[in-house]
Design an enzyme around this catalytic site. Structure first.
Site, mmCIF file in Angstrom:
data_model
loop_
_atom_site.group_PDB
_atom_site.id
_atom_site.type_symbol
_atom_site.label_atom_id
_atom_site.label_comp_id
_atom_site.label_asym_id
_atom_site.label_seq_id
_atom_site.Cartn_x
_atom_site.Cartn_y
_atom_site.Cartn_z
ATOM 1 N N LYS A 271 0.847 -1.200 0.000
ATOM 2 C CA LYS A 271 0.000 0.000 0.000
ATOM 3 C C LYS A 271 0.881 1.248 0.000
ATOM 4 C CE LYS A 271 -3.229 2.585 3.006
ATOM 5 N NZ LYS A 271 -4.076 2.547 4.234
ATOM 6 N N ASP A 276 -2.439 10.201 3.982
ATOM 7 C CA ASP A 276 -3.843 9.826 4.154
ATOM 8 C C ASP A 276 -4.545 10.824 5.071
ATOM 9 O OD1 ASP A 276 -6.279 8.589 4.367
ATOM 10 O OD2 ASP A 276 -5.557 6.860 5.524
ATOM 11 N N LYS A 283 -9.903 12.737 8.694
ATOM 12 C CA LYS A 283 -9.391 12.280 9.989
ATOM 13 C C LYS A 283 -9.287 13.455 10.951
ATOM 14 C CE LYS A 283 -6.319 8.542 8.390
ATOM 15 N NZ LYS A 283 -6.960 7.444 9.128
ATOM 16 N N GLU A 355 -9.355 3.808 2.244
ATOM 17 C CA GLU A 355 -8.861 3.892 0.870
ATOM 18 C C GLU A 355 -7.870 2.801 0.498
ATOM 19 O OE1 GLU A 355 -7.602 5.485 3.372
ATOM 20 O OE2 GLU A 355 -5.499 4.950 3.102
ATOM 21 N N ARG A 357 -7.691 -0.456 0.962
ATOM 22 C CA ARG A 357 -8.246 -1.680 0.345
ATOM 23 C C ARG A 357 -8.600 -1.455 -1.126
ATOM 24 N NH1 ARG A 357 -12.687 -1.849 4.933
ATOM 25 N NH2 ARG A 357 -10.900 -0.967 5.994
HETATM 26 N N1 BES Z 1 -4.196 4.424 7.069
HETATM 27 C C1 BES Z 1 -5.313 4.108 7.875
HETATM 28 C C2 BES Z 1 -5.028 3.042 8.936
HETATM 29 C C3 BES Z 1 -4.006 3.393 9.998
HETATM 30 C C4 BES Z 1 -4.435 3.760 11.262
HETATM 31 C C5 BES Z 1 -2.662 3.270 9.758
HETATM 32 C C6 BES Z 1 -3.487 4.050 12.252
HETATM 33 C C7 BES Z 1 -1.731 3.569 10.733
HETATM 34 C C8 BES Z 1 -2.139 3.938 11.979
HETATM 35 C C9 BES Z 1 -6.468 3.583 6.997
HETATM 36 O O1 BES Z 1 -6.522 4.089 5.718
HETATM 37 C C10 BES Z 1 -7.736 3.957 7.691
HETATM 38 O O2 BES Z 1 -7.960 5.109 7.886
HETATM 39 N N2 BES Z 1 -8.543 2.949 8.056
HETATM 40 C C11 BES Z 1 -9.754 3.162 8.722
HETATM 41 C C12 BES Z 1 -10.785 2.272 8.083
HETATM 42 C C13 BES Z 1 -12.190 2.542 8.541
HETATM 43 C C14 BES Z 1 -12.661 3.885 8.035
HETATM 44 C C15 BES Z 1 -13.081 1.442 8.044
HETATM 45 C C16 BES Z 1 -9.582 2.805 10.184
HETATM 46 O O3 BES Z 1 -8.876 1.837 10.484
HETATM 47 O O4 BES Z 1 -10.099 3.517 11.036
HETATM 48 ZN ZN ZN Z 2 -4.673 4.694 4.887
HETATM 49 ZN ZN ZN Z 3 -7.540 5.955 5.524
#
Ligand code: BES
Ligand code: ZN
Ligand code: ZN
Length: 503
Positions: A271, A276, A283, A355, A357
């Site tokens: 990835k 992000d 976020k 994003e 996935r």
């Molecule tokens: N990049 C994040 C996941 C992440 C969180 C990486 C903390 C490193 C540290 C990913 O893209 C994300 O935001 N995932 C969300 C998915 C949810 C919206 C279904 C998550 O895990 O909250």
């Molecule tokens: Zn991410």
């Molecule tokens: Zn994300």
């Protein structure tokens, strides 16, 4: 870094700091037991080390240190005795960690030339492995990311390592082990640099540039697809996520050919979200800066390709990296949108912060279409895996038990931990959509697993494993063995995996 082996007597080694080992002992024994090398030094130093230990200044716990100045009694200026922990728990990982901690300490206290003698007779390791672990540990521990600091000065850094060996036979063997350790550690540090780079510098285009130059330097093939080519291939996930950004997406294809020409070989997929923000589902501000590390999977894949190019296993390996930014803007993709992935399946968007996935779905489809197997993907995919496993263990999701076992075993060799997560069919219920083939997210419950369940839709018949490194690729505070920031997790395990699968 200048790294050499020597069969010199320990008293004759001329270094700023000489690092030797001791172990913790049981309650009724003396508090510490010194290694053979440390015992020899203790003799030269009139039992100073054993006396300090007897007084309780040093107990031999893993990473614990005792520094003594030799005051001209031997060639090295200082001796650092470092603990390896309890005898029954000593592994190559204890040696790697102890080496990292002591080398780092030596660097922080002014040493330029460090000599290492961390072997332990009777440990569950062999001589070459011990040398390799010391080199890896030292190079990983000495790593710093100081490019953007004005007072940055190389003068403070260790520039020379000397590995002590018993005799000339061991020395010849050590030289090979040093090279292996150097290849693996330098590839890990290459990945760490990519993750630590700020997101204004490391854009998708810059990530592709760094991949190309590394490939050139290490003799790998590398192709970079631009937006037009990505559109032509029908990568609707990568296009959708990138459409809110002024930076165009890239898709990196890197090849190492060490196997038969007709063998398809394995795929490594990473990835590569260079930043992000969460997109329209933005976020919170608090730790958003850490999302520069959302390309940790991409970095691991590129680092592993570099290591594989150096180790030269007899197997074909293809590295695939979809990379873009996830930004909110008037052109950004929205919750409610439906995206069509390269393999034709449609995904109903629920939350633009999920994003990873989507871009992985395209890359996995690409790997499956090429007939590559096994496919191993790495991604900082879910916050939920951090809640489940913290910063020490990577979540492993797979459709194949043998592949799972090989990854765990490869990780054990290289000091990285993986834990298998369930992938039962029931977890797929959460991602059923009324209006598309798949729903992008499955709600809060078991969300790391439902994310993996989405990926599974795109791997075809391939053997596949997904490594969720959201918790393990970045540490937010400094540790005795490394500074705050990227860990380079995955690089060494993937390289070791390629070696194992080549047998
Ligand atoms: N990049 C994040 C996941 C992440 C969180 C990486 C903390 C490193 C540290 C990913 O893209 C994300 O935001 N995932 C969300 C998915 C949810 C919206 C279904 C998550 O895990 O909250
Ligand atoms: Zn991410
Ligand atoms: Zn994300």
């Amino acid at each position: 870094m200048d790294i050499q082996a020597t069969a010199q007597a320990v008293q004759e080694v001329q270094a700023d700091a000489l690092i030797v080992a001791a172990r913790k002992t049981g309650k009724d024994e003396h508090r510490v037991q010194l290694s053979a090398t440390a015992t020899a030094l203790d003799g030269t130093l009139n039992s100073l080390i054993s006396e300090l230990s007897m007084d309780g200044e040093f107990k031999g716990g893993l990473g614990e240190m005792l520094t003594v100045h030799t005051m001209g009694r031997m060639a090295t200026k200082r001796v650092i005795v470092v603990g390896l922990g309890a005898q029954d728990k000593i592994t190559t990982q204890s040696i790697r960690r102890a080496s990292a901690i002591a080398a780092r300490h030596a660097q922080n206290t002014g040493a330029h030339h460090v000599a290492l003698a961390l072997t332990w007779n009777g440990a569950n390791t062999d001589g070459a492995q011990e040398v390799q672990a010391q080199v890896e540990g030292a190079l990983l521990g000495l790593y710093t990311f100081r490019m953007y600091r004005s007072e940055n000065s190389n003068e403070k850094e260790v520039s020379r390592l000397t590995l002590l060996t018993k005799n000339n036979t061991d020395k010849a063997e050590a030289e090979h082990a040093i090279e292996q350790g150097r290849i693996l550690a330098e590839a890990t540090n290459f990945a760490r640099n990519l993750v630590n780079e700020p997101p204004n510098v490391l854009t998708p285009r810059e990530l592709a540039n760094r991949a190309s130059s590394m490939a050139k330097q290490f003799g790998l093939e590398c192709e970079v697809f631009d937006k037009a080519k990505i559109a032509e291939l029908g990568m609707g996930g990568l296009l959708g996520v990138s459409q809110g950004s002024a930076e165009p997406p890239r898709f990196i294809v890197m090849r190492y050919r060490g196997g038969d020409a007709n063998e398809k070989g394995m795929a490594l997929v990473g990835k590569g979200i260079t930043f992000d923000t969460g997109g329209i589902s933005i976020k919170p501000a608090a730790t958003m800066d850490e999302m520069k590390g959302d390309m940790g999977g991409a970095a691991a894949v590129l680092g592993a390709m570099q290591a594989i190019a150096g180790l030269k296993p007899n197997i074909n390996v293809t590295g695939l990296v979809p990379t873009c930014e996830n930004m909110p803007s008037g052109t950004a993709y929205r919750p409610g949108d439906i995206l069509r992935i390269m393999n034709g399946k449609t995904i109903e968007i629920v939350n633009t912060d999920a994003e990873g996935r989507l871009i992985l779905a395209d890359a996995l489809s690409y790997a499956a279409k090429e007939g590559l197997s096994p496919i191993v993907d790495l991604a900082t995919l879910t916050g939920a895996i951090v809640v489940a496993l913290g910063n020490t263990t990577t979540g492993l999701f797979s459709n194949d038990q043998l592949l799972t076992d090989e990854i765990i075993a490869a990780g054990r060799v290289e000091g990285e931990k993986f834990w298998p997560m369930p992938m039962d069919e029931e977890y797929g219920d959460a991602i059923k959509s009324d209006i598309a083939d798949i729903k992008q997210t499955g709600g809060r419950a078991a969300s790391s697993i439902s994310a993996a369940k989405i990926l599974e839709h795109f791997v075809g018949d391939a053997k596949w494993a997904h490594l969720d490194i959201a918790g393990t690729s970045y540490v937010d505070s400094k540790k005795p063995y490394q500074e705050k920031g990227a860990t380079g997790v995955g690089v060494r395990t993937l390289a070791e995996l390629a070696k194992r699968l080549s047998r």
